[in-house]
Design an enzyme around this catalytic site. Structure first.
Site, PDB file in Angstrom:
ATOM      1  N   HIS A  19       0.767  -1.198   0.035  1.00 31.51           N
ATOM      2  CA  HIS A  19       0.199   0.017   0.036  1.00 31.51           C
ATOM      3  C   HIS A  19       0.777   1.297  -0.024  1.00 31.51           C
ATOM      4  O   HIS A  19       2.267   1.178   0.154  1.00 31.51           O
ATOM      5  CB  HIS A  19      -0.900   0.046   1.161  1.00 31.51           C
ATOM      6  CG  HIS A  19      -0.195   0.152   2.641  1.00 31.51           C
ATOM      7  ND1 HIS A  19      -0.899   0.498   3.455  1.00 31.51           N
ATOM      8  CD2 HIS A  19       0.978   0.079   2.938  1.00 31.51           C
ATOM      9  CE1 HIS A  19      -0.438   0.340   4.724  1.00 31.51           C
ATOM     10  NE2 HIS A  19       0.871   0.244   4.287  1.00 31.51           N
ATOM     11  N   CYS A  38       5.832   6.048   4.629  1.00 32.12           N
ATOM     12  CA  CYS A  38       4.967   5.201   4.058  1.00 32.12           C
ATOM     13  C   CYS A  38       4.155   5.974   2.941  1.00 32.12           C
ATOM     14  O   CYS A  38       3.303   5.430   2.336  1.00 32.12           O
ATOM     15  CB  CYS A  38       3.707   5.148   4.997  1.00 32.12           C
ATOM     16  SG  CYS A  38       4.320   3.910   6.708  1.00 32.12           S
ATOM     17  N   HIS A  44       4.948   0.357  -0.278  1.00 32.30           N
ATOM     18  CA  HIS A  44       5.678  -0.611   0.527  1.00 32.30           C
ATOM     19  C   HIS A  44       4.795  -1.812   0.779  1.00 32.30           C
ATOM     20  O   HIS A  44       3.385  -1.723   0.830  1.00 32.30           O
ATOM     21  CB  HIS A  44       6.376  -0.107   1.607  1.00 32.30           C
ATOM     22  CG  HIS A  44       5.244   0.625   2.436  1.00 32.30           C
ATOM     23  ND1 HIS A  44       4.627   1.745   2.373  1.00 32.30           N
ATOM     24  CD2 HIS A  44       4.907   0.083   3.746  1.00 32.30           C
ATOM     25  CE1 HIS A  44       3.646   1.948   3.436  1.00 32.30           C
ATOM     26  NE2 HIS A  44       3.947   1.023   4.056  1.00 32.30           N
ATOM     27  N   HIS A  46       3.591  -5.133   3.281  1.00 35.47           N
ATOM     28  CA  HIS A  46       3.635  -5.777   4.764  1.00 35.47           C
ATOM     29  C   HIS A  46       3.012  -7.180   4.690  1.00 35.47           C
ATOM     30  O   HIS A  46       2.278  -7.683   3.951  1.00 35.47           O
ATOM     31  CB  HIS A  46       2.356  -5.087   5.552  1.00 35.47           C
ATOM     32  CG  HIS A  46       2.793  -3.629   5.975  1.00 35.47           C
ATOM     33  ND1 HIS A  46       3.868  -3.335   6.796  1.00 35.47           N
ATOM     34  CD2 HIS A  46       2.411  -2.749   5.232  1.00 35.47           C
ATOM     35  CE1 HIS A  46       3.828  -2.091   6.904  1.00 35.47           C
ATOM     36  NE2 HIS A  46       3.102  -1.436   6.015  1.00 35.47           N
ATOM     37  N   ASP A  84      -4.677 -10.966  -0.786  1.00 40.41           N
ATOM     38  CA  ASP A  84      -3.199 -11.593  -0.690  1.00 40.41           C
ATOM     39  C   ASP A  84      -2.426 -11.199  -1.968  1.00 40.41           C
ATOM     40  O   ASP A  84      -3.112 -11.308  -3.197  1.00 40.41           O
ATOM     41  CB  ASP A  84      -3.135 -13.130  -0.743  1.00 40.41           C
ATOM     42  CG  ASP A  84      -2.197 -13.796  -0.375  1.00 40.41           C
ATOM     43  OD1 ASP A  84      -1.127 -13.046   0.444  1.00 40.41           O
ATOM     44  OD2 ASP A  84      -1.422 -14.984  -0.665  1.00 40.41           O
ATOM     45  N   HIS A  85      -1.343 -10.749  -1.982  1.00 41.83           N
ATOM     46  CA  HIS A  85      -0.412 -10.409  -3.192  1.00 41.83           C
ATOM     47  C   HIS A  85      -0.809  -9.382  -3.953  1.00 41.83           C
ATOM     48  O   HIS A  85      -0.925  -9.284  -5.177  1.00 41.83           O
ATOM     49  CB  HIS A  85       0.042 -11.628  -3.752  1.00 41.83           C
ATOM     50  CG  HIS A  85       0.994 -12.194  -2.949  1.00 41.83           C
ATOM     51  ND1 HIS A  85       0.816 -13.562  -2.349  1.00 41.83           N
ATOM     52  CD2 HIS A  85       2.363 -12.523  -3.018  1.00 41.83           C
ATOM     53  CE1 HIS A  85       1.670 -14.187  -1.830  1.00 41.83           C
ATOM     54  NE2 HIS A  85       2.727 -13.382  -2.326  1.00 41.83           N
ATOM     55  N   GLU A 127       0.083  -5.327  11.614  1.00 41.34           N
ATOM     56  CA  GLU A 127       0.631  -4.607  10.171  1.00 41.34           C
ATOM     57  C   GLU A 127       2.120  -5.139  10.346  1.00 41.34           C
ATOM     58  O   GLU A 127       2.991  -5.565   9.382  1.00 41.34           O
ATOM     59  CB  GLU A 127       0.641  -3.094   9.847  1.00 41.34           C
ATOM     60  CG  GLU A 127       1.092  -2.624   8.951  1.00 41.34           C
ATOM     61  CD  GLU A 127       0.969  -1.007   9.133  1.00 41.34           C
ATOM     62  OE1 GLU A 127       0.541  -0.552   8.041  1.00 41.34           O
ATOM     63  OE2 GLU A 127       1.476  -0.462  10.176  1.00 41.34           O
TER      64      GLU A 127
END
Length: 144
Positions: A19, A38, A44, A46, A84-85, A127
């Site tokens: 995100h 961020c 980036h 998580h 996911d991904h 996170e």
């Protein structure tokens, strides 16, 4: 007849997502001041951990609050396949909402509140090792 005991079940799943924290209506410098690293234009990622807690009466026949296979299938279809991904900034509702983990926790609540076999009571989203957020449905409309 005695009342059935109420138990609380917590289950965890993990997914990887990226995100970028950014508010389009703010100047670039203000975004950097608010969001720091961020706000990286390239985003980036998580390794998120989601824990959902459900409450309900212990079934007399099975001894469970809910069937874990049903819950895992729901989580796979509604949470993991969606997030996911992925880059959260490209997924509704984050097209217009800053994809903070606070907002992610609220969205995960909305997903799991549709699980039909037990009552959702808490969402916990990690996170990082230092940042975790809980949401208990505050402000959500009660479903009757």
């Amino acid at each position: 007849m005695s009342a059935r005991p109420i138990a609380h079940l917590s289950r965890r799943w993990s997914f990887v997502a990226a995100h970028r924290l950014h508010v389009d209506s703010l100047p670039a410098e203000q975004n950097r001041e608010i969001f720091g690293k961020c706000n990286n234009p390239y985003g980036h990622g998580h390794n998120y951990i989601v824990q959902a807690t459900f409450s309900g009466p212990v079934d007399e026949a099975t001894g469970m609050v809910t069937n874990l296979a049903d819950l895992d299938a729901f989580a796979k279809a509604e949470l993991l396949e969606r997030y996911d991904h992925q880059n959260l900034n490209t997924i509704k509702p984050f097209l217009t909402l800053v994809p903070t983990t606070e907002n992610l926790a609220v969205e995960v609540w909305r997903i799991f509140s549709a699980y039909p076999h037990a009552k959702l009571t808490r969402i916990h989203v990690e996170e990082t090792g230092n940042n975790a957020f809980d949401y208990f449905g505050e402000g959500e409309k009660e479903v009757s």
